[in-house]
Design a protein around this motif. Sequence first.
Motif, PDB file in Angstrom:
ATOM      1  N   THR A   1       4.349  -4.148  -5.708  1.00 44.25           N
ATOM      2  CA  THR A   1       2.901  -3.900  -5.738  1.00 44.25           C
ATOM      3  C   THR A   1       2.587  -2.412  -5.628  1.00 44.25           C
ATOM      4  O   THR A   1       1.714  -1.902  -6.336  1.00 44.25           O
ATOM      5  N   VAL A   2       3.308  -1.729  -4.768  1.00 42.54           N
ATOM      6  CA  VAL A   2       3.102  -0.282  -4.633  1.00 42.54           C
ATOM      7  C   VAL A   2       3.448   0.414  -5.958  1.00 42.54           C
ATOM      8  O   VAL A   2       2.690   1.261  -6.450  1.00 42.54           O
TER       9      VAL A   2
ATOM     10  N   LEU B   1      -0.867   6.116  -0.154  1.00 43.56           N
ATOM     11  CA  LEU B   1      -2.314   6.165  -0.325  1.00 43.56           C
ATOM     12  C   LEU B   1      -2.613   6.985  -1.573  1.00 43.56           C
ATOM     13  O   LEU B   1      -1.992   8.014  -1.803  1.00 43.56           O
ATOM     14  N   ILE B   2      -3.547   6.479  -2.359  1.00 47.59           N
ATOM     15  CA  ILE B   2      -3.959   7.228  -3.540  1.00 47.59           C
ATOM     16  C   ILE B   2      -5.342   7.817  -3.283  1.00 47.59           C
ATOM     17  O   ILE B   2      -6.280   7.096  -2.953  1.00 47.59           O
TER      18      ILE B   2
ATOM     19  N   VAL C   1      -5.486  13.919  -8.728  1.00 45.36           N
ATOM     20  CA  VAL C   1      -5.142  12.746  -7.915  1.00 45.36           C
ATOM     21  C   VAL C   1      -4.038  13.130  -6.936  1.00 45.36           C
ATOM     22  O   VAL C   1      -3.106  13.847  -7.295  1.00 45.36           O
ATOM     23  N   ARG C   2      -4.176  12.654  -5.711  1.00 41.13           N
ATOM     24  CA  ARG C   2      -3.130  12.921  -4.732  1.00 41.13           C
ATOM     25  C   ARG C   2      -2.442  11.623  -4.312  1.00 41.13           C
ATOM     26  O   ARG C   2      -3.096  10.603  -4.097  1.00 41.13           O
ATOM     27  N   ILE C   3      -1.134  11.694  -4.196  1.00 40.97           N
ATOM     28  CA  ILE C   3      -0.300  10.569  -3.764  1.00 40.97           C
ATOM     29  C   ILE C   3       0.219  10.932  -2.384  1.00 40.97           C
ATOM     30  O   ILE C   3       0.977  11.891  -2.230  1.00 40.97           O
ATOM     31  N   VAL C   4      -0.200  10.168  -1.377  1.00 43.76           N
ATOM     32  CA  VAL C   4       0.134  10.519   0.008  1.00 43.76           C
ATOM     33  C   VAL C   4       1.143   9.512   0.572  1.00 43.76           C
ATOM     34  O   VAL C   4       0.881   8.306   0.574  1.00 43.76           O
ATOM     35  N   TYR C   5       2.270  10.011   1.015  1.00 43.93           N
ATOM     36  CA  TYR C   5       3.271   9.161   1.651  1.00 43.93           C
ATOM     37  C   TYR C   5       3.140   9.305   3.170  1.00 43.93           C
ATOM     38  O   TYR C   5       3.304  10.380   3.729  1.00 43.93           O
ATOM     39  N   ASN C   6       2.847   8.175   3.818  1.00 49.58           N
ATOM     40  CA  ASN C   6       2.660   8.149   5.272  1.00 49.58           C
ATOM     41  C   ASN C   6       3.669   7.174   5.879  1.00 49.58           C
ATOM     42  O   ASN C   6       3.838   6.070   5.374  1.00 49.58           O
TER      43      ASN C   6
ATOM     44  N   GLU D   1      -5.018   1.829  -0.142  1.00 45.42           N
ATOM     45  CA  GLU D   1      -3.761   1.890   0.571  1.00 45.42           C
ATOM     46  C   GLU D   1      -2.809   0.862  -0.007  1.00 45.42           C
ATOM     47  O   GLU D   1      -3.120  -0.319  -0.069  1.00 45.42           O
ATOM     48  N   LEU D   2      -1.665   1.324  -0.419  1.00 45.56           N
ATOM     49  CA  LEU D   2      -0.718   0.433  -1.070  1.00 45.56           C
ATOM     50  C   LEU D   2       0.408   0.068  -0.118  1.00 45.56           C
ATOM     51  O   LEU D   2       0.828   0.882   0.686  1.00 45.56           O
TER      52      LEU D   2
END
Length: 289
Positions: free
Chosen positions: A9-10, A81-82, A105-110, A232-233
């Motif tokens: 899904t992500v 998070l996109i 667009v920002r791709i955030v890895y948390n 939030e993916l």
Amino acid sequence: MPELPEVETVMKGLTPFMLDATIAEVDQRRPNLRVPFPDKMRQRLEGRNVTQLYRRAKYIIIVLDDDQNLIIHLGMSGRILIVRAGEDYEIKKHDHLILTLQDGVRIVYNDPRRFGMVFMVAGDELNNHPSFSALGPEPLGNEFSAPILTERLKGKKSNIKQALLDQRVVAGVGNIYACEALFQAGIHPEVEAGKIKSTRAEALTHAIKDVLARAIEAGGSTLKDYRHVNDELGYFQHSFKVYDQEKKACGACDCDVDKTSGIKRIVQSGRSTFYCPQKQKKTEQKKTQ
DNA sequence: CTCCTGTCCTGCCGGC
DNA sequence: TGCCGGCAGGACAGGA
């Protein structure tokens, strides 16, 4: 935490934003997760175009135009998070990596626990990489069948629950879906893995495919409504039949008829297993009718 | 080889 | 209310 369906899904959620996009900026906010971030990651990613995204086991593979692969594993607590172009975003605790694409667009890895991994492998070395070389078949592919599963379990003395968590047996199954698949197949989690054959192997193969496919479907429907998941993916709600349902009724038998028994929780190799003692037996069930 | 245990790390929840 | 222990969806190293 994410298992195959969540990772799928992500990956699917990232695809419309990242495919054919150019990585403009890399903000690496700490030196490592579980493993160090790739050497010179910023230089190696900035300016690169993404040509393909896919999933293998629980890994997201982002193929770049210089034939390098950027690989992301979400570990136990990784989220993505996109942030849409032009939207404000305040950096949060545990935001470890932020990729800004050319369109803003920002791709955030948390990842609070930092069990995740981000690494890079050259295209021609991917299948030889230790994380990939020993992986078992993709459970949703045609290459995963009852005979293949039986072959992979042959001679295994460990119990079937632990065997399903072994990524060399079948790739992408984790603690939740191992429990759910065994429940659906009516197999007790403590059965010796090597003894699962014929009818039970068929049932288990089918259950694994079915449980994973339905979870992906649920994730897919979550994806369609971005407002709903707040961009939030990797974290969507499922209703599990047995996982984290200790003492509840499984819904498939009268296991909780007296409200005192129901689904049991045991610990196998330090991991929780949930199962229904009535529905899941150690020996093959004789059909009553 | 296989199997089992411990470990990495932070957050949260339930019990006292 | 606050503190503390236990537990969390993964993967791997190391020892038996």
